[in-house]
Design an enzyme around this catalytic site. Sequence first.
Site, PDB file in Angstrom:
ATOM      1  N   HIS A 124       0.864  -1.292   0.037  1.00 28.17           N
ATOM      2  CA  HIS A 124      -0.210   0.010  -0.047  1.00 28.17           C
ATOM      3  C   HIS A 124       0.899   1.154   0.085  1.00 28.17           C
ATOM      4  CE1 HIS A 124      -3.462  -2.726   0.994  1.00 28.17           C
ATOM      5  NE2 HIS A 124      -3.994  -1.748   0.388  1.00 28.17           N
ATOM      6  N   HIS A 182       5.779 -14.141   6.188  1.00 24.54           N
ATOM      7  CA  HIS A 182       6.115 -13.132   7.071  1.00 24.54           C
ATOM      8  C   HIS A 182       5.022 -12.686   8.016  1.00 24.54           C
ATOM      9  CE1 HIS A 182       7.422  -9.365   8.882  1.00 24.54           C
ATOM     10  NE2 HIS A 182       8.650  -9.696   8.257  1.00 24.54           N
ATOM     11  N   GLU A 212       5.262 -13.307  12.178  1.00 20.09           N
ATOM     12  CA  GLU A 212       4.402 -12.200  12.883  1.00 20.09           C
ATOM     13  C   GLU A 212       2.874 -12.151  12.706  1.00 20.09           C
ATOM     14  OE1 GLU A 212       6.598  -8.799  11.663  1.00 20.09           O
ATOM     15  OE2 GLU A 212       8.587  -9.533  12.139  1.00 20.09           O
ATOM     16  N   HIS A 244      14.866 -14.361   7.515  1.00 17.87           N
ATOM     17  CA  HIS A 244      13.685 -15.082   8.139  1.00 17.87           C
ATOM     18  C   HIS A 244      13.792 -16.562   7.768  1.00 17.87           C
ATOM     19  CE1 HIS A 244      11.522 -12.018   9.978  1.00 17.87           C
ATOM     20  NE2 HIS A 244      11.369 -11.293   8.841  1.00 17.87           N
TER      21      HIS A 244
END
Length: 297
Positions: A124, A182, A212, A244
Amino acid sequence: MSRHPMVTRLLCLVFSCLIILACSPAFAGHGAPKAQKTGILLVAFGTSVEEARPALDKMGDRVRAAHPDIPVRWAYTAKMIRAKLRAEGIAAPSPAEALAGMAEEGFTHVAVQSLHTIPGEEFHGLLETAHAFQGLPKGLTRVSVGLPLIGTTADAEAVAEALVASLPADRKPGEPVVFMGHGTPHPADICYPGLQYYLWRLDPDLLVGTVEGSPSFDNVMAELDVRKAKRVWLMPLMAVAGDHARNDMAGDEDDSWTSQLARRGIEAKPVLHGTAESDAVAAIWLRHLDDALARLN
């Protein structure tokens, strides 16, 4: 009315880029309207892990093969990643810097393709930047943005099918595969449970977990307990197998997914390949890019 801090920072960056453009020789004078010049801007979160970068290089190669006559540029949305890359002497523009640079190069129409997985905060922010650059007097005439990997319900179904096509050849029937996403506090986190639905329609032993967001790793462990799993495959649900994947998923730390599985007597089989390395998954991003290019006309 006060502006959100992110919006204020974005406006300051855009105005700074416009000042640079206004002073550029490429934009001096009041000549005839410029001929259309189309470009592609690929935008990824980015990675500072050298071993993971070939995944993005491969994606760039696919784009150039599909559109050999259209120049391709890159940008990265993660500020921390940009700083690390620049410290290594690697060019790492933000989306705003890249769009300003393309305008200075004489591009008039730019298709911006997101290489994010879901339409979360990073995506966004990219939309806001692209909209700010479109139609400026001495900037870009048209800017369109391609959806991230999972942009629609149909995408979620297509991604599920692509992930199945990318499963390890050594995986035996009944062995669970956990895809690590993620996760985010953004409402787009709902994309992960949506993807889980379509994966379960194809194979009940395919699971989605996030670092998360939701489903959490605790949710994943509950599913593995039900299956009495002894061997589990771990795969990144991210464009690259970066920090990650190498630490939170496959690392030696006590809280990594691999270590947590080992404490329960489960053998973990990490696969350090990002989704951008899969031809089946990459094809979805390429379709989104085709749509973005079509919207330029």
